[in-house]
Motif scaffolding. Structure first.
Motif, PDB file in Angstrom:
ATOM      1  N   GLY A 162       0.780  -1.226   0.000  1.00  0.00           N
ATOM      2  CA  GLY A 162       0.000   0.000   0.000  1.00  0.00           C
ATOM      3  C   GLY A 162       0.812   1.275   0.000  1.00  0.00           C
ATOM      4  N   CYS A 163       2.134   1.189   0.049  1.00  0.00           N
ATOM      5  CA  CYS A 163       2.990   2.376   0.084  1.00  0.00           C
ATOM      6  C   CYS A 163       3.556   2.655  -1.309  1.00  0.00           C
ATOM      7  N   SER A 164       3.610   3.913  -1.647  1.00  0.00           N
ATOM      8  CA  SER A 164       4.172   4.319  -2.940  1.00  0.00           C
ATOM      9  C   SER A 164       5.523   4.996  -2.764  1.00  0.00           C
ATOM     10  N   TYR A 165       6.206   4.736  -1.672  1.00  0.00           N
ATOM     11  CA  TYR A 165       7.511   5.324  -1.390  1.00  0.00           C
ATOM     12  C   TYR A 165       8.368   4.292  -0.660  1.00  0.00           C
ATOM     13  N   LEU A 166       9.651   4.599  -0.561  1.00  0.00           N
ATOM     14  CA  LEU A 166      10.595   3.688   0.099  1.00  0.00           C
ATOM     15  C   LEU A 166      11.145   4.342   1.353  1.00  0.00           C
ATOM     16  N   GLU A 167      11.166   3.586   2.439  1.00  0.00           N
ATOM     17  CA  GLU A 167      11.789   4.030   3.683  1.00  0.00           C
ATOM     18  C   GLU A 167      13.102   3.277   3.872  1.00  0.00           C
ATOM     19  N   GLN A 168      13.870   3.683   4.883  1.00  0.00           N
ATOM     20  CA  GLN A 168      15.221   3.144   5.015  1.00  0.00           C
ATOM     21  C   GLN A 168      15.229   1.637   5.198  1.00  0.00           C
ATOM     22  N   GLU A 169      14.348   1.113   6.017  1.00  0.00           N
ATOM     23  CA  GLU A 169      14.363  -0.330   6.285  1.00  0.00           C
ATOM     24  C   GLU A 169      13.984  -1.156   5.067  1.00  0.00           C
ATOM     25  N   ASP A 170      13.340  -0.548   4.076  1.00  0.00           N
ATOM     26  CA  ASP A 170      12.959  -1.293   2.874  1.00  0.00           C
ATOM     27  C   ASP A 170      14.173  -1.759   2.076  1.00  0.00           C
ATOM     28  N   PHE A 171      15.310  -1.109   2.234  1.00  0.00           N
ATOM     29  CA  PHE A 171      16.505  -1.447   1.466  1.00  0.00           C
ATOM     30  C   PHE A 171      17.326  -2.577   2.105  1.00  0.00           C
TER      31      PHE A 171
END
Length: 463
Positions: A162-171
């Motif tokens: 549901g998110c259209s952006y990336l946060e730090q933990e996503d990497f």
């Protein structure tokens, strides 16, 4: 006059009222004189315009021009790729792929090799340890249906549902796979305690460069404007990861971590103001360090621990300190110097920071330049659009931001600039040929020094 109506008579009621209200005319009474309306003089008016009949507007068919998930290309032969993918799965045991075999699947699907962890996790491999052909094909079809360019696909694979952006933990999963499988990082397998610190460094460098909004969230627009996806694809072709100086260089990580380790005397991965002041032999002023710890450069919704700087925050400080020409660095130091947060550096704020520089110079036996004279130099340097007010735009445009900031809060570098030939400085500014950034030069020089010191220590211990 009497009017008698029986119940059976149909006689309009309004006639009764007319009969009752009608005045009887007396004989010999002349009729009333007619009332002549007064003549009103009106100004001459222009002739009326011809009446224009409004015709109904034709509906215009405006083609769609905004594609947040990429421009669809109906000519793509997706079914051919899916058939090849199914054939590759058929050659695997139980038609299941682990994360290493997912590299073959990524290449068949036209993705860079190091997307394999993202594909693996998106298809449920993180839960089960493998991906079946059915789960992958279902995931891939949904991806093709919703995303039409590499940026939207990458965010779809890594982002939370549901998110259209990336946060730090996503990497983290993506970078852990690079640590585990890239040939240039095989030596790190024997030092797992440094995996998380290398990953933290790379993530901070990604957000330092890509997240231009300082929101802590990388949007599709920010990712498209950056070179991150191209650099990630380059890892497949370059076995020496130190040649990939953007984001992934291990040598750059080594320099950053060693600099932090020197300041973190208790090795709890946090430093305080006194620790940071010792960087580069107290080159930075105390007032600018106080501003850093005030939260002026805290990003997104992160809350800075009172009086403490984490290793992740130190990455931003070090890159900003050693490369004051970088757009993010200019924003970093501008936020620190903008004491009242009004988006403008006033003369009072410049004087506030320069006062400490004067005190240091007097302690060293150097006669400081009076502030009024220095102010004239700074204004000539920046050439602000509005007199007496320096904006972030002024500093980015002038291409001399490094000299401006060093003059205000880094005495060692300020004195170096003063001793340099001004014509040489101007030549560096006017040079249009691409050269290594100040950060790349600093990291290369410091890495050689650190390796030489480490080698000398080893020889001393052996002797």
């Amino acid at each position: 006059m009497n009017v008698v109506c029986s119940s059976n008579d149909v006689f309009p009621l309004y006639i009764i009222f007319q009969v009752q209200n009608k005045q009887e005319k007396k004989p010999g009474t002349p009729p009333p004189a007619p009332v002549t309306p007064p003549v009103i003089t009106r100004p001459a008016s222009p002739p009326p315009a011809n009446k224009v009949t409004a015709t109904p507007s034709l509906s215009l068919n405006i083609p769609r021009f905004y594609f947040p998930r990429g421009l669809p290309n109906p000519g793509n032969n997706h079914e051919d790729i899916i058939n090849k993918t199914e054939a590759t799965f058929a050659s695997m045991e139980d038609e299941k792929a682990d994360i290493y075999e997912m590299g073959k699947i990524a290449k068949i699907c036209g993705c860079p090799l190091y997307w394999k962890a993202a594909l693996f996790n998106a298809a449920g491999g993180e839960r089960t340890g493998f991906v079946s052909v059915h789960s992958f094909i279902a995931t891939w079809r949904k991806l093709l249906q919703n995303c039409h360019d590499d940026t939207s696909k990458f965010i779809y694979l890594l982002a939370k549902p549901g998110c259209s952006y990336l946060e730090q933990e996503d990497f983290i999963p993506l970078l852990q796979d690079i640590v585990d499988t890239h040939p240039g990082l095989t030596f790190l397998k024997e030092a797992p305690e440094f995996h998380s610190r290398y990953i933290t460094t790379v993530i901070q460098r990604i957000f330092y460069t890509v997240n231009r909004s300082w929101s802590g969230r990388i949007t599709p627009t920010e990712l498209r404007r950056s070179n991150f996806l191209q650099t990630l694809a380059l890892l497949e072709e370059e076995d020496d990861i130190n040649q990939v100086t953007d984001y992934f260089s291990y040598e750059h990580f080594y320099v950053i971590y060693c600099k932090f380790w020197e300041l973190d005397t208790d090795h709890d991965l946090y430093i305080d103001q006194k620790d940071l002041a010792r960087y580069n032999d107290h080159a930075s002023s105390n007032r600018i360090i106080e501003r850093i710890f005030s939260g002026a450069v805290t990003r997104g919704n992160a809350v800075q621990r009172e009086g403490r700087m984490s290793y992740a925050e130190f990455v931003w400080f070090l890159i900003s300190e050693e490369d004051k020409k970088n757009p993010t660095s200019i924003e970093y130091w501008f936020r620190c110097m903008d004491l009242d947060g009004d988006g403008v550096l006033s003369m009072y704020e410049l004087e506030y920071f320069y006062e400490e520089q004067c005190e240091k110079m007097e302690t060293m036996g150097i006669e400081p330049l009076p502030f009024q004279d220095l102010l004239c130099q700074l204004l000539d340097l920046v050439k602000p659009e509005e007199e007496g007010r320096i904006t972030l735009r002024d500093l980015k445009r002038c291409r001399m931001s490094h000299i401006f900031f060093d003059t205000c809060f880094n005495l060692e570098k300020y004195l170096d600039h003063e001793q340099r030939d001004p014509f040489a400085v101007q030549k560096d500014v006017d040079n249009e040929t691409p050269e290594p950034s100040d950060w790349d030069r600093y990291a290369a020089e410091e890495y050689e020094i650190l390796v030489a010191e480490e080698t000398a220590t080893e020889h001393l211990q052996e002797g």
